[in-house]
Design an enzyme around this catalytic site. Structure first.
Site, short mmCIF file in Angstrom:
data_model
loop_
_atom_site.label_atom_id
_atom_site.label_comp_id
_atom_site.label_asym_id
_atom_site.label_seq_id
_atom_site.Cartn_x
_atom_site.Cartn_y
_atom_site.Cartn_z
N GLY A 44 0.85 -1.19 0.00
CA GLY A 44 0.00 0.00 0.00
C GLY A 44 0.88 1.24 0.00
N GLN A 49 3.36 9.95 1.19
CA GLN A 49 4.60 9.20 1.34
C GLN A 49 5.57 9.44 0.20
OE1 GLN A 49 2.51 5.26 2.21
NE2 GLN A 49 4.38 5.11 3.42
N CYS A 91 5.76 -0.01 7.56
CA CYS A 91 5.46 1.15 6.71
C CYS A 91 6.71 1.52 5.93
CB CYS A 91 5.04 2.33 7.60
SG CYS A 91 4.63 3.83 6.69
N LEU A 92 6.55 1.79 4.63
CA LEU A 92 7.70 2.17 3.80
C LEU A 92 8.37 3.43 4.34
CD1 LEU A 92 6.38 1.57 0.15
CD2 LEU A 92 7.95 0.14 1.47
N HIS A 133 -4.55 1.79 7.44
CA HIS A 133 -3.17 2.28 7.59
C HIS A 133 -2.90 3.41 6.60
CE1 HIS A 133 1.34 1.57 8.09
NE2 HIS A 133 1.27 2.32 6.99
N GLU A 134 -3.31 3.19 5.34
CA GLU A 134 -3.02 4.19 4.29
C GLU A 134 -3.87 5.45 4.47
OE1 GLU A 134 -0.42 3.71 2.76
OE2 GLU A 134 -0.21 1.57 3.07
N HIS A 137 -2.46 7.87 6.77
CA HIS A 137 -1.44 8.75 6.16
C HIS A 137 -2.07 10.03 5.60
CE1 HIS A 137 2.30 6.53 6.38
NE2 HIS A 137 1.79 5.45 5.85
#
Ligand code: CO
Length: 165
Positions: A44, A49, A91-92, A133-134, A137
Site C-alpha cells: 500500500g 509518502q 510502513c515504507l 493504515h493508508e 497517512h
C-alpha cells in the site's frame, strides 16, 4: 521524480486535500505512484509518502489474498467501522519497524476511482487493514501513533524513529 518520504518529514504529518481534477496529469501521477509502490515492495502507498499532499491511496495485497491486484482509492472516507483485530504492521516511511496495531476489522468506505466515479464498499481482512493504515497517512497519522507510549519510547531510544516526528 518522486521519492519516499521518511518519518520526521513534516509532509507525513499534514492533512491531505481531495483530488478534484481527474485529468491526464493525474493519470500520469497514479502511474508513477504505482511504479514506486511495486519498486519498494509495498502492499500500500499513500500520496504523502511520496511528497504529494493529496487524498490518494493505492493498495495491492496480491501476496496476501488470492485474486487481488492493484486497487486505487481517490478521496477515500471511512463511513463506518466495526470489530477489532490485532495485526503486525510496517510502513515504507518507517523502515525496520514492525509493531502490532489494533484496528477495527470491517470498514465501510466511500471513495472515487481513477476516473472520478464514486463508490461505497465494505472491506474486511487484509484490505480493511491496509486501507486504514493508508487512510491514516492522509490524515497525518503514522502507525507508530497507535502503539503504546512505552513501545514508542523504546523505538526513540533505539533511534529507529526520531523523538519528534
Ligand atoms: Co505507511
Amino acid at each position: 521524480m518522486y521519492k519516499i518520504k521518511y518519518i520526521g518529514d513534516p509532509i507525513l504529518r499534514r492533512k491531505t486535500t481531495d483530488v478534484e481534477l481527474f485529468d491526464k496529469k493525474f493519470a500520469a501521477f497514479l502511474e508513477e505512484m504505482t511504479e514506486i509502490m511495486y519498486r519498494e515492495d509495498g502492499i500500500g502507498l499513500a500520496a504523502p509518502q511520496i511528497g504529494i499532499s493529496k487524498s490518494v491511496v493505492i493498495v495491492d495485497v496480491a501476496e496476501l489474498v488470492e485474486g487481488e491486484s492493484l486497487r486505487i482509492f481517490v478521496n477515500p472516507k471511512i463511513k463506518e467501522a466495526s470489530g477489532s483485530s490485532v495485526v503486525e504492521e510496517g510502513c515504507l516511511s518507517i523502515p525496520g519497524v514492525r509493531e502490532e496495531v489494533t484496528r477495527p476489522e470491517v470498514i465501510e468506505l466511500s471513495f472515487q476511482d481513477e476516473s472520478g466515479a464514486s463508490f461505497t464498499h465494505e472491506f474486511d481482512g487484509w484490505l480493511a487493514r491496509v486501507l486504514q493504515h493508508e487512510i491514516d497517512h492522509l490524515n497525518g497519522i503514522l502507525f507508530v501513533d497507535h502503539i503504546s507510549p512505552i513501545k514508542r519510547q523504546v523505538l526513540i531510544n533505539k533511534k529507529v524513529i526520531p523523538e519528534k516526528y
